[in-house]
Design a protein around this motif. Structure first.
Motif, PDB file in Angstrom:
ATOM      1  N   SER A  58      -6.847  -0.088   3.695  1.00 50.37           N
ATOM      2  CA  SER A  58      -5.830   0.945   3.516  1.00 50.37           C
ATOM      3  C   SER A  58      -5.261   1.013   2.105  1.00 50.37           C
ATOM      4  CB  SER A  58      -4.670   0.707   4.495  1.00 50.37           C
ATOM      5  OG  SER A  58      -4.138  -0.593   4.335  1.00 50.37           O
ATOM      6  N   HIS A  59      -5.706   0.149   1.225  1.00 46.82           N
ATOM      7  CA  HIS A  59      -5.168   0.163  -0.137  1.00 46.82           C
ATOM      8  C   HIS A  59      -6.253  -0.090  -1.165  1.00 46.82           C
ATOM      9  CE1 HIS A  59      -1.252  -0.040   1.791  1.00 46.82           C
ATOM     10  NE2 HIS A  59      -0.764   0.370   0.652  1.00 46.82           N
ATOM     11  N   PRO A  60      -6.242   0.695  -2.233  1.00 46.92           N
ATOM     12  CA  PRO A  60      -5.414   1.894  -2.397  1.00 46.92           C
ATOM     13  C   PRO A  60      -5.750   2.959  -1.345  1.00 46.92           C
ATOM     14  CG  PRO A  60      -6.370   1.226  -4.488  1.00 46.92           C
ATOM     15  CD  PRO A  60      -7.077   0.455  -3.430  1.00 46.92           C
ATOM     16  N   GLN A  84      -3.263  -8.364   4.793  1.00 48.23           N
ATOM     17  CA  GLN A  84      -2.344  -7.823   3.814  1.00 48.23           C
ATOM     18  C   GLN A  84      -2.686  -8.352   2.421  1.00 48.23           C
ATOM     19  OE1 GLN A  84       1.416  -9.143   5.447  1.00 48.23           O
ATOM     20  NE2 GLN A  84       1.856  -7.077   6.155  1.00 48.23           N
ATOM     21  N   TRP A  85      -2.118  -7.721   1.403  1.00 49.82           N
ATOM     22  CA  TRP A  85      -2.347  -8.151   0.038  1.00 49.82           C
ATOM     23  C   TRP A  85      -1.763  -9.546  -0.167  1.00 49.82           C
ATOM     24  CZ3 TRP A  85       1.926  -9.234  -2.973  1.00 49.82           C
ATOM     25  CH2 TRP A  85       3.147  -8.789  -2.479  1.00 49.82           C
ATOM     26  N   VAL A 191      -0.762   2.220   9.028  1.00 51.26           N
ATOM     27  CA  VAL A 191      -1.136   2.264   7.619  1.00 51.26           C
ATOM     28  C   VAL A 191      -0.764   0.946   6.950  1.00 51.26           C
ATOM     29  CG1 VAL A 191      -0.701   3.404   5.406  1.00 51.26           C
ATOM     30  CG2 VAL A 191      -0.892   4.762   7.492  1.00 51.26           C
ATOM     31  N   GLN A 192       0.486   0.514   7.181  1.00 56.67           N
ATOM     32  CA  GLN A 192       0.948  -0.725   6.552  1.00 56.67           C
ATOM     33  C   GLN A 192       2.302  -1.104   7.132  1.00 56.67           C
ATOM     34  OE1 GLN A 192       1.040  -0.602   2.264  1.00 56.67           O
ATOM     35  NE2 GLN A 192       2.245  -2.467   2.116  1.00 56.67           N
ATOM     36  N   ALA A 210       2.830   4.542   9.969  1.00 59.35           N
ATOM     37  CA  ALA A 210       1.614   4.893  10.706  1.00 59.35           C
ATOM     38  C   ALA A 210       1.256   6.355  10.426  1.00 59.35           C
ATOM     39  CB  ALA A 210       1.811   4.670  12.202  1.00 59.35           C
ATOM     40  N   ARG A 211      -0.005   6.689  10.718  1.00 56.74           N
ATOM     41  CA  ARG A 211      -0.456   8.063  10.503  1.00 56.74           C
ATOM     42  C   ARG A 211      -1.319   8.538  11.668  1.00 56.74           C
ATOM     43  NH1 ARG A 211      -3.188  10.967   5.120  1.00 56.74           N
ATOM     44  NH2 ARG A 211      -2.154  12.951   5.524  1.00 56.74           N
TER      45      ARG A 211
END
Length: 290
Positions: A58-60, A84-85, A191-192, A210-211
């Motif tokens: 999800s990133h970028p 996660q990052w 999304v995150q 969320a999306r």
């Protein structure tokens, strides 16, 4: 053409806008960065510490990826595509050909303390904040990550043996873990969590963003332990207004919900005015609209 190949199918190439980072068929531009000795040493150290993923699921986000030259301002590293990052740096100075401080995920908090790594903590609590490390200690901190437990970065990152929501973080974990069973689980994808609203290390953070899988609508999920006040509703409304100012949120509606164990009457009244839905949560993740 200034280009370097690193382990893990990572290709880094200088372009007009900065560095083009490519991995596994995806790419993005890190604006203003340059392929210099400091950057190469940083990437090699992160890969050596087990952070060999520079492009996550999800990133970028898709609209910031190559061939969009706008990209992002940071270089970020994670142990794999779904976690996660772990580490992000967005303070590169092209004039000095060097980067500045580094920001590590706050979920490493206990491990940083045990390793004796000096940091400045920024955030509302130890799992939703950032560990900021000065430039001269960045490589030392990255090398220490080699023996860290990166499983803290997954959705099921910490086991909770008690019954009840002892902290707001426990509510967050239960929602993430049981997302498919929530009212939005069928239509929305996460999304995150801890999504930065403003950007930068001191950004306000959305508990869960969320999306909608089909129409692209956005959902802001604000969580509160115990009783939610009008401030919680106002916070969710402020997040919606802030996201509405960002280009990447121009497609799809912006909606918000607040989840808490109970709500003040005044919070319910404000929610009606703001058009925000309220859900009462019961252990372990039972949601009832109020």
């Amino acid at each position: 053409m200034n280009q370097r190949h690193f382990k893990g199918d990572i290709i880094v190439e200088e372009v007009a806008e900065g560095l083009l980072i490519r991995q596994h068929g995806e790419g993005y531009v890190a604006r203003n960065w340059r392929l210099c000795p400091a950057t190469e040493e940083l990437i090699e150290a992160a890969i050596g510490a087990g952070l060999g993923c520079m492009i996550r699921d999800s990133h970028p986000r898709r609209n910031a990826r190559w061939p969009n030259p706008r990209g992002v301002v940071y270089l970020a590293f994670s142990p794999d595509e779904t976690s996660q990052w772990s580490l992000a740096i967005d303070t590169f100075n092209p004039r000095r050909d060097d980067y500045g401080f580094a920001v590590f995920n706050g979920k490493y908090h206990e491990q940083f303390l045990k390793a004796g790594i000096p940091f400045t903590f920024e955030g509302r609590n130890r799992t939703a904040g950032h560990l900021v490390v000065a430039r001269e200690r960045v490589l030392e901190a990255i090398n220490a990550l080699a023996v860290f437990d990166h499983s803290v970065l997954t959705l099921n990152r910490i086991a909770h043996s008690e019954t009840g929501f002892t902290t707001e973080y426990v509510i967050q974990r239960q929602i993430l873990k049981n997302w498919r069973e929530t009212p939005w689980g069928r239509d929305y994808e996460i999304v995150q969590d801890e999504f930065p609203v403003d950007g930068g290390r001191n950004s306000r953070r959305i508990d869960i963003l969320a999306r909608h899988r089909k129409n692209g609508d956005w959902l802001v999920v604000e969580l509160k332990r115990a009783e939610a006040t009008p401030d919680a509703v106002g916070q969710a409304a402020d997040y919606l207004r802030a996201l509405a100012q960002r280009d990447e949120f121009n497609h799809g509606r912006l909606e918000a919900v607040v989840i808490a164990e109970r709500f003040q009457k005044s919070a319910r009244k404000l929610a009606e005015v703001e058009g925000i839905d309220l859900y009462q949560i019961g252990w372990p993740a039972t949601l009832t609209m109020v």
